[in-house]
Write a protein that holds these residues in place. Structure first.
Motif, PDB file in Angstrom:
ATOM      1  N   GLY A   1      -1.523  12.412  -7.614  1.00  0.00           N
ATOM      2  CA  GLY A   1      -1.979  11.080  -7.279  1.00  0.00           C
ATOM      3  C   GLY A   1      -1.906  10.136  -8.460  1.00  0.00           C
ATOM      4  O   GLY A   1      -1.454  10.484  -9.553  1.00  0.00           O
ATOM      5  N   ALA A   2      -2.383   8.919  -8.240  1.00  0.00           N
ATOM      6  CA  ALA A   2      -2.279   7.880  -9.261  1.00  0.00           C
ATOM      7  C   ALA A   2      -3.171   8.190 -10.453  1.00  0.00           C
ATOM      8  O   ALA A   2      -4.326   8.597 -10.303  1.00  0.00           O
ATOM      9  CB  ALA A   2      -2.653   6.528  -8.663  1.00  0.00           C
ATOM     10  N   LYS A   3      -2.649   8.009 -11.657  1.00  0.00           N
ATOM     11  CA  LYS A   3      -3.423   8.167 -12.875  1.00  0.00           C
ATOM     12  C   LYS A   3      -4.218   6.890 -13.148  1.00  0.00           C
ATOM     13  O   LYS A   3      -3.777   5.794 -12.799  1.00  0.00           O
ATOM     14  CB  LYS A   3      -2.505   8.463 -14.058  1.00  0.00           C
TER      15      LYS A   3
ATOM     16  N   ARG B   1       0.811   5.225  -9.235  1.00  0.00           N
ATOM     17  CA  ARG B   1       1.224   6.230  -8.261  1.00  0.00           C
ATOM     18  C   ARG B   1       2.686   6.606  -8.480  1.00  0.00           C
ATOM     19  O   ARG B   1       3.096   7.735  -8.217  1.00  0.00           O
ATOM     20  CB  ARG B   1       1.041   5.703  -6.831  1.00  0.00           C
TER      21      ARG B   1
ATOM     22  N   ASP C   1       1.158   0.106 -10.977  1.00  0.00           N
ATOM     23  CA  ASP C   1       1.051   1.049  -9.869  1.00  0.00           C
ATOM     24  C   ASP C   1       1.388   2.451 -10.390  1.00  0.00           C
ATOM     25  O   ASP C   1       2.534   2.903 -10.330  1.00  0.00           O
ATOM     26  CB  ASP C   1       2.004   0.654  -8.737  1.00  0.00           C
TER      27      ASP C   1
ATOM     28  N   ARG D   1       5.571   7.775 -10.514  1.00  0.00           N
ATOM     29  CA  ARG D   1       5.652   8.614 -11.705  1.00  0.00           C
ATOM     30  C   ARG D   1       6.355   7.911 -12.847  1.00  0.00           C
ATOM     31  O   ARG D   1       5.941   8.002 -14.006  1.00  0.00           O
ATOM     32  CB  ARG D   1       6.372   9.921 -11.358  1.00  0.00           C
TER      33      ARG D   1
ATOM     34  N   GLN E   1       0.819  -1.198   0.000  1.00  0.00           N
ATOM     35  CA  GLN E   1       0.000   0.000   0.000  1.00  0.00           C
ATOM     36  C   GLN E   1       0.859   1.257   0.000  1.00  0.00           C
ATOM     37  O   GLN E   1       0.423   2.328  -0.386  1.00  0.00           O
ATOM     38  CB  GLN E   1      -0.936  -0.016   1.225  1.00  0.00           C
ATOM     39  N   SER E   2       2.097   1.121   0.487  1.00  0.00           N
ATOM     40  CA  SER E   2       3.030   2.255   0.514  1.00  0.00           C
ATOM     41  C   SER E   2       4.279   1.916  -0.288  1.00  0.00           C
ATOM     42  O   SER E   2       5.394   2.174   0.151  1.00  0.00           O
ATOM     43  CB  SER E   2       3.386   2.613   1.948  1.00  0.00           C
TER      44      SER E   2
ATOM     45  N   THR F   1       6.636   9.900  -6.623  1.00  0.00           N
ATOM     46  CA  THR F   1       5.222   9.870  -6.981  1.00  0.00           C
ATOM     47  C   THR F   1       4.805  11.204  -7.608  1.00  0.00           C
ATOM     48  O   THR F   1       5.516  12.207  -7.505  1.00  0.00           O
ATOM     49  CB  THR F   1       4.356   9.595  -5.743  1.00  0.00           C
ATOM     50  N   THR F   2       3.639  11.204  -8.226  1.00  0.00           N
ATOM     51  CA  THR F   2       3.097  12.438  -8.807  1.00  0.00           C
ATOM     52  C   THR F   2       2.254  13.170  -7.768  1.00  0.00           C
ATOM     53  O   THR F   2       1.581  12.535  -6.937  1.00  0.00           O
ATOM     54  CB  THR F   2       2.222  12.120 -10.029  1.00  0.00           C
TER      55      THR F   2
END
Length: 853
Positions: free
Chosen positions: A156-158, A70, A68, A72, A3-4, A152-153
């Motif tokens: 958030g996750a695309k 999240r 994933d 980038r 999750q992380s 990460t962006t």
């Protein structure tokens, strides 16, 4: 944990840096104290660091496989539709991931090296480990603070990723970068042994023999990586060739030259105790060039179709390269008194002197290439932008390459210490006779067979120098074919003499048995001869470029076009669809000039749904040993079906790939382990695995080449440029497009509207009877000298002509002085020896008739 995942991946990178720094410190203590417990702690620290780097790589691979977005880097280089092999290839498809891949390979080398050193090299071990850990520390710092693949962006996750560039979704691109990286990173281990020898003071043959094994391994994969890059460019970039002197291509080949020089010069140190300082410098320079090449590729400093975007990592590499230069120079200066030569050159007619010339020529090549590659950046200091294009490199590098090629054969024929006139005549008579005979046949029959010995070569810039170089260029095909024959004859003669000597000592052996035994007893020597044979075959393929044919045409369905012995009939266009793209094919029936049906080729345009504004051009090829038919479709009118085509007849190009296979076979023979307990272990397994892996990789790559009906090519080359007449073919490659959106392609390749307008303007000037030089001068006046592919030989820009040539001349002068100095010492020693000089020569001649090992 998952999750992380981004945070976990970054945490692993921090752990890598801490572990590498800890192991580095412990290794220094182990080297300074000499205590076994500290050395064992350093070894375990190295294994722990290797495990952590492997974990970081697995985490990033997991992020790709699970999409994933999240992360980038994952969102930028993958999407949900990509097949699994390309998801893994995306690991090194971008800058951040490629740096982690570099660290991963370095950790693999470190683990293998530490395991291999168990129980030996105890004085060198701690310093080897410390050097490898310092390199890992550098890459850890770069990844954490400038190019973290787990960043990460902010948004958030695309929901979906951007996808890997279609240009990179290619079989060769999946294996080319890893192979090249294996070669680049492999140079770290010889460098580590070199540093360890200098720090510890153990400068005998111990470090040299250890470094040799790893350098051969790295050189093999440098060769494979560059060959696969050539294949990728040939099938993927759609311009008809395999090497364009792009800055990234140049960076990839630089360490190959210095590694080749080391593999030759180290033989002299092994046998005669000479070239000690030189070998140290070559190993250090080879590693430095791998870092420099990585810097060029990833800093965005120099424009290239291969390079990554501009980034902040350039300053890290600049500081690291400066640190390397300072540290290496300090170590060499410190240990110079311990690097004195043990022997001297007894004669100019000796293999030692030939190796000096060989090394000078091999080093001249990267000096010239490196200077020309960075010169556009240097010229900015004068507020004058220039570009160095393929025409400039080809004009100078082809004669230079032939000089190296000639020295390769000549050096083999000299004996150690001194070659008497009688021995020299025996060694040279047959290779020279074969070369002259082949050259005469080529001159007499070449034109009838379609391979003329003399070709027209137009000057690429005005003045006497341009005319002189063009005159030299016109005879290069004849010279190249003659040298190919000479080198093949040299290799054949060496094998024949070796087998004859073997059968003289063992008359019961048949020729095949004697040949196998000969090679098994001297694998390095005769494996090296196979490498030389592979290079000769490659030069045969390179020479074919002089006889290639490049034509453009527009055809309606049913129309025919005859070119280079092929009859092409355009049968029509068709469209196919798949979930990701729209494909427009142009089918062409191919016949020989005599009417024999050879098959069908279907060049195409692919329009991807994600990038409809950037269609890719799909090359269609038909292969044979004589030539390749290479067809590119430009525009297809949807109403009339009229299509424009570029047709390239690439003569003898298949021999390039065949030569690479022979070269790999030779390297495989050199690395083949002896069946002895001393070789059973990590290194024996590594060598065998490397040879088999290398053969399988390139064998599959080459075997799949004829089976491919088409190959993706770059969107930058989408479309077709029609050129009419010899002047346009000479002129347009020298003019670079200035539209700002096409990587400054030559007007002979760029299909944008700006390029078409410039071609029209040039045609108007030519129609008004302007000379080619006047057209170039007008183009430079309107766009600056940076718009020319060949810098003008005037003003401050003359530096690009003078600087590399001056450096090469200075190196040659230094080599001559060194040889003459050693020769005088050798003559003094010879005079002091008791005995008759004729008796000494006789014994040398007898020795030369025997095997070296």
């Amino acid at each position: 944990m998952w999750q992380s995942l981004p945070e976990f991946g970054t945490g692993v990178l921090y752990a890598v840096l801490v572990s590498a720094a800890y192991t580095f410190a412990v290794s220094l203590v182990a080297g300074a104290s000499g205590r076994p417990r500290w050395l064992e702690a350093a070894r375990k620290g190295a294994y722990g660091t290797v495990a952590l780097v492997g974990l970081a790589t697995l985490v990033l691979a997991y992020a790709f496989v699970t999409h994933d977005f999240r992360v980038r880097y994952v969102a930028r280089y993958s999407d949900r539709s990509m097949p699994l092999p390309y998801l893994f290839a995306a690991l090194w498809g971008g800058q951040d991931g490629s740096l982690l891949w570099w660290a991963f390979l370095l950790s693999g080398y470190t683990g293998a090296c530490v395991a291999w050193m168990r129980g030996k090299y105890r004085e060198l071990q701690p310093w080897v480990i410390a050097t490898l850990m310092s390199i890992l520390c550098f890459f850890g710092v770069v990844m954490l603070f400038a190019a973290n693949p787990f960043w990460t962006t902010l948004a958030g996750a695309k929901p979906e990723g951007e996808g890997l560039n279609p240009l990179l979704q290619n079989f060769y691109m999946a294996i080319h970068p890893p192979s090249l990286y294996v070669g680049f990173v492999g140079c770290s281990v010889p460098f580590a042994f070199c540093v360890a020898a200098l720090v510890s003071g153990r400068l005998d043959k111990e470090w040299l023999l250890a470094a040799r094994k790893w350098m051969v391994f790295a050189w093999l994969f440098l060769s494979i990586g560059n060959a696969l890059g050539m294949l990728w460019a040939y099938e993927e970039l759609g311009w008809g060739g395999y090497w364009a002197w792009d800055p990234v291509e140049n960076a990839a080949c630089l360490p190959w030259f210095t590694a080749s020089a080391f593999l030759h010069s180290m033989v002299v140190q092994e046998r005669r105790g000479m070239f000690k300082v030189w070998n140290v410098l070559l190993v250090m320079l080879t590693f430095w060039l791998t870092v420099f090449g990585t810097f060029l590729t990833r800093s965005g400093m120099i424009a290239s179709v291969h390079s990554f975007a501009q980034s902040d990592i350039g300053k890290y590499f600049v500081w690291y390269m400066g640190l390397l230069l300072g540290a290496c120079a300090g170590l060499v200066v410190w240990r110079v008194p311990h690097l004195r030569a043990e022997g001297q050159i007894d004669s100019l007619a000796s293999r030692e002197a030939a190796f000096v010339a060989n090394n000078w020529a091999l080093l001249a090549m990267p000096v010239f290439i490196g200077t020309a590659t960075v010169f556009p950046k240097i010229s900015e200091l004068w507020s004058e932008s220039v570009t160095v294009g393929p025409a400039f490199y080809n004009r100078w590098m082809v004669p230079g390459g032939l000089a190296v090629f000639a020295l390769m054969g000549v050096g083999t024929l000299f004996g150690w210490r001194k070659t008497s006139p009688q021995a020299m005549r025996r060694a040279f008579v047959w290779p020279v006779a074969v070369a002259l005979a082949v050259g005469a046949l080529h001159l007499a029959l070449g034109s009838r067979l379609g391979f003329p010995a003399l070709v027209h070569d137009a000057p690429i810039y005005p003045g006497a120098l341009g005319v002189a170089l063009a005159a030299i260029g016109s005879v290069l095909p004849l010279l190249s074919i003659t040298l190919v024959a000479f080198n093949v004859a040299v290799v054949a003669q060496e094998y024949a003499r070796g087998v004859a000597a073997r059968r003289s000592a063992h008359p019961e052996e048949a020729v095949p048995t004697a040949l196998v035994q000969l090679v098994s007893k001297a694998k390095r020597r005769y494996g090296g001869y196979i490498v030389h044979l592979g290079i000769a075959v490659m030069f045969l393929g390179f020479t074919g470029k002089a006889w290639g044919v490049d034509k453009e045409t527009s055809l309606r369905p049913g129309e025919t076009f005859v070119v280079g012995g092929y009859k092409l009939t355009y049968t029509g266009a068709r469209m196919e669809l798949d979930p990701g793209k729209r494909m427009v094919f142009a089918d062409i029936a191919v016949e020989s000039a005599g009417g024999k049906k050879l098959g069908t080729v279907s060049p195409a345009k692919f329009i991807y749904k994600r990038m409809p504004e950037s269609p890719t051009t799909e090359v269609a090829m038909m292969h044979s040993l004589r030539d390749d038919l290479y067809v590119v479709v430009g525009m297809v009118n949807p109403q009339t079906k009229v299509a424009t085509f570029q047709v390239h007849i690439n003569t003898l190009v298949s021999w390039v790939w065949a030569g690479v296979m022979v070269l790999i076979l030779g390297a495989f023979v050199c690395m083949w382990p002896d069946v002895a307990l001393s070789e059973v272990g990590v290194w024996g397994f590594t060598k065998a695995t490397a040879g088999v892996t290398a053969s399988i990789i390139l064998g599959l790559a080459l075997a799949l080449t004829p089976a491919r009906a088409y190959a993706q090519s770059s969107s930058l080359h989408a479309g077709t440029v029609e050129m009419h007449g010899e002047v346009e073919h000479e002129l347009f490659p020298l003019m670079l497009c200035q539209c700002g959106a096409c990587q400054r392609l030559p007007l002979s390749n760029c299909v944008c509207s700006d390029a078409e307008a410039e071609r029209a303007h040039a045609r108007e000037m030519l129609a008004a009877h302007a000379t080619k030089d006047a057209v170039l001068a007008d183009y430079a006046a309107r766009h600056g000298t940076g718009a020319l592919a060949v810098p003008p030989n005037q003003g401050k820009l003359r530096a690009i002509w003078l600087a590399p040539l001056a450096a090469i001349a200075a190196g040659g002068f230094f080599a001559v002085r060194v040889v003459r100095g050693w020769k005088k010492k050798g003559e003094a020693v010879a005079v002091a020896r008791p005995g008759d000089a004729d008796e000494y020569d006789r014994k040398l001649d007898e020795e030369l008739s025997k095997l070296d090992g």
